[in-house]
Scaffold this motif. Structure first.
Motif, short mmCIF file in Angstrom:
data_model
loop_
_atom_site.label_atom_id
_atom_site.label_comp_id
_atom_site.label_asym_id
_atom_site.label_seq_id
_atom_site.Cartn_x
_atom_site.Cartn_y
_atom_site.Cartn_z
N UNK A 177 -0.08 1.88 14.33
CA UNK A 177 -0.29 1.55 13.35
C UNK A 177 -1.09 1.45 11.69
N UNK A 178 -1.50 3.11 11.62
CA UNK A 178 -1.89 3.63 11.68
C UNK A 178 -1.65 4.09 10.05
N UNK A 179 -2.04 3.54 8.72
CA UNK A 179 -1.75 4.39 7.66
C UNK A 179 -1.47 5.63 7.47
N UNK A 180 -0.84 6.71 6.92
CA UNK A 180 -0.47 7.85 6.83
C UNK A 180 -1.01 8.42 6.06
N UNK A 215 1.02 -1.16 0.01
CA UNK A 215 0.06 0.15 -0.09
C UNK A 215 1.13 1.28 -0.09
N UNK A 216 2.31 0.80 0.73
CA UNK A 216 2.40 2.60 0.91
C UNK A 216 3.79 2.88 -0.45
N UNK A 217 3.69 4.22 -1.14
CA UNK A 217 3.56 4.36 -2.30
C UNK A 217 2.74 4.61 -3.25
N UNK A 218 1.27 4.36 -3.11
CA UNK A 218 0.39 4.35 -3.54
C UNK A 218 -0.89 5.24 -3.79
N UNK A 219 -0.83 5.68 -4.41
CA UNK A 219 -2.22 6.76 -4.34
C UNK A 219 -3.42 5.90 -4.18
N UNK A 220 -4.32 6.32 -2.94
CA UNK A 220 -5.06 5.04 -2.45
C UNK A 220 -6.64 6.04 -1.65
N UNK A 237 -5.03 9.34 -0.71
CA UNK A 237 -3.97 10.49 -0.79
C UNK A 237 -3.07 9.17 -1.50
N UNK A 238 -1.67 9.47 -1.16
CA UNK A 238 -0.95 8.87 -1.38
C UNK A 238 -0.72 8.09 -0.10
N UNK A 239 -0.67 6.98 0.17
CA UNK A 239 0.31 6.40 1.46
C UNK A 239 1.48 6.34 1.77
N UNK A 240 2.02 7.05 2.41
CA UNK A 240 3.22 7.54 2.39
C UNK A 240 4.10 6.45 4.06
N UNK A 241 3.19 5.99 4.86
CA UNK A 241 3.95 5.49 5.83
C UNK A 241 2.61 4.54 6.79
N UNK A 242 3.01 3.98 7.37
CA UNK A 242 2.70 3.29 9.35
C UNK A 242 3.12 3.72 10.05
N UNK A 292 -2.93 12.98 7.06
CA UNK A 292 -3.92 12.51 7.66
C UNK A 292 -3.71 10.61 8.05
N UNK A 293 -3.84 10.70 9.70
CA UNK A 293 -3.04 9.10 9.85
C UNK A 293 -4.82 8.54 9.66
N UNK A 294 -5.23 7.46 8.87
CA UNK A 294 -6.23 6.23 8.66
C UNK A 294 -6.00 5.39 10.17
N UNK A 295 -7.29 5.07 10.88
CA UNK A 295 -6.84 4.54 12.14
C UNK A 295 -7.81 3.00 11.89
N UNK A 296 -8.85 2.89 10.47
CA UNK A 296 -9.86 2.23 10.55
C UNK A 296 -10.60 2.45 9.71
N UNK A 297 -10.58 1.42 8.30
CA UNK A 297 -11.85 1.51 7.20
C UNK A 297 -11.27 0.98 5.88
N UNK A 298 -11.76 1.41 4.86
CA UNK A 298 -11.17 -0.02 4.17
C UNK A 298 -10.14 0.52 3.17
N UNK A 299 -9.48 -0.03 2.32
CA UNK A 299 -8.53 1.19 0.93
C UNK A 299 -8.61 0.49 0.16
N UNK A 300 -8.91 1.01 -0.70
CA UNK A 300 -8.60 0.82 -2.03
C UNK A 300 -7.43 1.39 -2.30
N UNK A 301 -6.69 0.26 -3.74
CA UNK A 301 -5.21 0.98 -4.70
C UNK A 301 -5.78 1.85 -5.14
N UNK A 302 -5.33 2.79 -5.74
CA UNK A 302 -6.17 3.54 -7.40
C UNK A 302 -5.15 3.29 -8.24
N UNK A 303 -4.04 3.31 -8.39
CA UNK A 303 -3.29 2.88 -9.19
C UNK A 303 -2.12 1.68 -8.92
#
Length: 288
Positions: free
Chosen positions: A263-266, A237-242, A254-259, A275-286
């Protein structure tokens, strides 16, 4: 539903020679040690959900830390967001483990699903020769042809005040005509050098024991244990637009830049904020 213990029963043991049964006796012999994490390994023929069964066993005082429950088939398996998980009998590894990290602050328990993902990916790489990537927070990805597909998932649930049941589902020998959705995959479709479920399960559980031990020894600190760095290295997931589909019908792109340390996806958004995301469904856009 009461699970039926059939790991060593002759009934239907060889009904599908391409998918031989697991043996609880053999697994116990290979995994249970006096100084090890795994204390109890049970294989049942069919049940609704190994997670639900193990949570119930823990509540009844019938299981403690280190209990492993494996099902040859699940009829009501659940993923995140209560999604259903179905697969033919003996076509995969469907199991749950009971952990009791009482010496780790509860604020760090959210790392357990991510830790399990690292352990599963490591174990499968060793035993199956398949490069398994991690999609935040809990999907296992393999490459079939030139396409990234989901081959497994992880679900963690509380068991009482001090326990966590972590469930894992991995498609092992699922064929193309058996896929529940076109984007699904399996180890076999990804070109695994071995689809023998016994050594695969042993490798995954030994890897989980190792990572869990490191994490606990560090007091659950994801940086000191090496977990945060290792997860990031294997996270597709990191380095991708999601697009993060969040509770309350919100979404964030946004672009996933860090965990981060929790343990949240930033996500780095177009507005220039992280913005950190602690819960949710992630869709890889590219692709990365």
């Amino acid at each position: 539903m009461t699970p039926r213990d059939a790991s060593d029963s002759p009934r239907d043991r060889w009904s599908d020679l391409g998918r031989p049964p697991l043996s609880s006796t053999a697994l116990r012999r290979g995994l249970v040690r006096a100084d090890g994490l795994w204390r109890q390994v049970d294989v049942v023929q069919r049940t609704g959900s190994t997670n639900s069964d193990l949570v119930a066993r823990a509540a009844a005082g019938e299981a403690g830390e280190g209990a492993v429950l494996v099902a040859e088939e699940q009829t009501a398996a659940r993923g995140r967001l209560d999604r259903q998980w179905t697969a033919p009998a003996r076509s995969g590894l469907f199991f749950s483990v009971l952990l009791n990290p009482a010496d780790v602050p509860v604020t760090r328990w959210g790392w357990l699903p991510l830790l399990t993902g690292v352990a599963v990916a490591t174990g499968l790489s060793r035993a199956a020769g398949v490069d398994t990537a991690l999609k935040w927070p809990n999907d296992l990805l393999v490459t079939v042809g030139d396409e990234e597909r989901k081959a497994g998932g992880i679900l963690a649930e509380r068991a009482g005040n001090d326990g966590i049941v972590v469930g894992v589902g991995i498609n092992v020998t699922l064929r193309a005509d058996e896929l529940p959705v076109p984007r699904a995959g399996s180890l076999a479709l990804a070109g695994a050098v071995s689809t023998d479920r016994d050594p695969l399960l042993r490798s995954v559980l030994r890897s989980l024991e190792d990572w869990y031990g490191r994490w606990r020894a560090a007091g659950g600190d994801p940086a000191a244990s090496g977990l945060q760095e290792t997860y990031a290295a294997g996270c597709a997931t990191l380095g991708r637009m999601v697009r993060a589909e969040l509770p309350g019908d919100r979404s964030l792109v946004g672009e996933a830049v860090a965990v981060d340390g929790e343990g949240r996806l930033v996500l780095a958004t177009e507005a220039g904020v992280q913005e950190p995301v602690g819960a949710g469904d992630i869709v890889h856009l590219r692709p990365a």
